[in-house]
Design an enzyme around this catalytic site. Structure first.
Site, short mmCIF file in Angstrom:
data_model
loop_
_atom_site.label_atom_id
_atom_site.label_comp_id
_atom_site.label_asym_id
_atom_site.label_seq_id
_atom_site.Cartn_x
_atom_site.Cartn_y
_atom_site.Cartn_z
N ASN A 48 77.81 94.17 25.17
CA ASN A 48 76.93 93.02 24.97
C ASN A 48 77.46 91.77 25.67
OD1 ASN A 48 74.95 94.16 22.96
ND2 ASN A 48 76.87 94.53 21.87
N TYR A 142 51.77 82.33 28.85
CA TYR A 142 52.37 83.66 28.71
C TYR A 142 51.71 84.63 29.68
CZ TYR A 142 53.62 88.11 26.43
OH TYR A 142 54.07 89.38 26.16
#
Length: 242
Positions: A48, A142
């Site tokens: 990560n 969006y």
């Protein structure tokens, strides 16, 4: 020094990204997750990295850190945000945010990963668009950026095909992620109305999208590029072009 091959997924800490990471890990791949929050789950082959992907400098810095440690042979630009609003309510801040997250971050990461994508001979890029790219009320900024990802996908497919790199996009429809359920709780009339509008009469799952993503990521699928696969339960029928 030969770097270990890995697949880079943005926004892999939860939702669709987590499902993609999980399936890749189950397939035996090393996965690098790049997200603004660290996941609440782990796996021996999951690495990560944390970054605000709307910040160009931070994204570029983290990208260089990743490619200095791993040979990224597949990239999934999955991280996203909706910023709902009509043309009357949308703001320039909303637009700047989704452009930075959906388009700017994708471009930075693709450029950073290109050397390894080219070197492996069968690089894979998947960009997470949306059914909303075909048009959706109250999603003006969006939908604009998700349509932009389709344009980027098609152009990159043409530019990179000679290097053995395929570039495709996924267009999810209504998917029952944690974020979706916050706005559309189970049993609510609004949720049922959405389900009723879906031809297969159910919401999609993150795993539905993950399975489609892994199809495009497969090294064997080298003759499919520049395409958009709508994982939408049939919602796009009658609106998507042939």
């Amino acid at each position: 020094m030969t770097l270990k091959e890995a697949t880079l997924v943005t926004g892999g800490s939860s939702g669709i990204g987590r499902a993609i990471c999980t399936m890749l890990l189950e397939a035996g791949r090393t996965v690098v997750n790049l997200d603004y929050v660290l996941p609440q789950w782990s796996h021996p082959n999951l690495v990560n990295f944390q970054a605000d992907l709307t910040d160009a400098a931070q994204t570029r810095e983290r990208a260089q850190e990743i490619v200095s440690q791993y040979a990224i042979t597949a990239l999934v630009n999955n991280a996203g945000a909706t910023r709902p609003g009509t043309i009357d309510t949308a703001t320039i801040d909303d637009l700047d945010y989704v452009v930075a997250l959906h388009l700017q971050a994708s471009l930075i990461l693709i450029q950073a990963c290109l050397p390894a994508l080219r070197a492996c001979g069968n690089g894979r890029i998947v960009n997470m668009s949306s059914r909303a790219a075909l048009g959706k009320p109250e999603r003006v900024v969006y939908s604009a950026t998700k349509a932009g990802l389709v344009g980027m996908t098609r152009t990159l497919a043409m530019e990179l095909g000679g290097d053995g790199i395929t570039v495709n996009a996924i267009g999810p429809g209504p998917i029952a992620t944690e974020l979706f359920r916050k706005s559309n709780p189970d049993g609510a009339p609004r949720t049922q109305k959405i389900i009723d509008s879906i031809i297969v009469k159910r919401l999609g799952t993150p795993e539905d999208v993950a399975r489609a993503t892994l199809f495009f990521l497969s090294p064997e699928n080298s003759f499919i590029t520049g395409q958009v696969l709508y994982v939408c339960g049939g919602v796009t029928l009658g609106t998507a072009t042939l």
